[in-house]
Write a protein that holds these residues in place. Structure first.
Motif, PDB file in Angstrom:
ATOM      1  N   GLU A 158       0.875  -1.040  -0.002  1.00 39.67           N
ATOM      2  CA  GLU A 158      -0.150   0.099  -0.178  1.00 39.67           C
ATOM      3  C   GLU A 158       0.856   1.292  -0.077  1.00 39.67           C
ATOM      4  OE1 GLU A 158      -2.698  -3.138   2.033  1.00 39.67           O
ATOM      5  OE2 GLU A 158      -0.703  -2.674   1.704  1.00 39.67           O
ATOM      6  N   ALA A 166      -2.633   5.253 -10.049  1.00 44.40           N
ATOM      7  CA  ALA A 166      -3.167   3.680 -10.484  1.00 44.40           C
ATOM      8  C   ALA A 166      -2.645   3.175 -11.842  1.00 44.40           C
ATOM      9  CB  ALA A 166      -4.642   3.399 -10.116  1.00 44.40           C
ATOM     10  N   GLY A 221      -9.067   0.682  -6.505  1.00 47.42           N
ATOM     11  CA  GLY A 221      -8.105   0.723  -5.725  1.00 47.42           C
ATOM     12  C   GLY A 221      -7.464  -0.638  -5.869  1.00 47.42           C
TER      13      GLY A 221
END
Length: 231
Positions: A158, A166, A221
């Motif tokens: 993360e 992204a 995500g």
């Protein structure tokens, strides 16, 4: 691409999964993607299957692509994906299907065929061998800097991914995975650092493809994707 249709199916207490679909043959092929992938990975194969007289369906897993995120991504599991696949077949009233899967998508394909053999006509998998149901231990034998080892560590990927948008994360991963050598980072290096920003995309992966993947991972995500399959 324009022939491929899209729909959403409610599979669990309001959680909606996105499906891409084309064709209307009597036999159905369900395509299961891996990471960092989505339904779009299968677009060419879906059209070929439809042209051959089959109905082709490619879902985005929960937490991937256009599908809803699970309420608690850190608790997502392969069991959820199996339940979702059964829910898709039931919602579409499909008694039996062929499964085609690649990368970690092979794991739910194997497990679903074991658990629901009456719903599977056949399975084709690529990239991941069959493992019997149950806990796996292969990760214990991987180098510390191997990408799987790093992505299994809560919070590390993360933080690594979070330095980029992204689209750049997906770009870097596809560049790494297209090389012949295994991506292994040094002790004080992160996986994203293994890619030089000037490196070109693989010839089979276009800028338009990257834009499509980047937009969908911008929506979803990476929380669920890091949980399943890596953790």
């Amino acid at each position: 691409m324009d022939q491929i249709q899209h729909k959403f199916i409610d599979v669990a207490r309001g959680l909606k999964l996105h499906l891409a679909e084309i064709g209307c043959g009597p036999h159905v092929v369900v395509f299961l993607h891996g990471f960092p992938e989505i339904w779009y990975t299968w677009r060419h194969q879906m059209m070929a299957v439809a042209n051959a007289g089959f109905r082709a369906i490619a879902p985005d897993y929960r937490g991937y692509g256009l599908s809803d995120r699970p309420p608690e991504p850190a608790k997502a599991s392969l069991t959820d994906f199996l339940t979702d696949l059964l829910g898709i077949l039931n919602a579409l009233q499909l008694p039996k299907v062929f499964l085609i899967a690649k990368d970690f998508g092979a794991r739910p394909a194997y497990l679903f065929a074991n658990l629901h053999p009456e719903r599977v006509l056949g399975a084709v998998t690529m990239g991941v061998p069959y493992l019997p149901p149950g806990p796996t231990t292969f990760h214990k034998y991987l180098p510390e800097g191997f990408y799987i080892s790093r992505w299994r560590e809560p919070g590390r990927a993360e933080a690594d991914f979070g330095r980029f948008d992204a689209k750049t994360v997906v770009r870097n991963i596809y560049i790494l995975f297209s090389k012949s050598e295994i991506p292994i980072a040094a002790e004080n290096q992160e996986i994203m650092d293994l890619v030089d920003p000037s490196t070109s995309l693989p010839p089979w992966f276009t800028e338009d493809d990257l834009a499509a993947y980047g937009a969908l991972y911008e929506k979803s995500g990476f929380l669920t994707a890091l949980q399943v399959p890596y953790r």
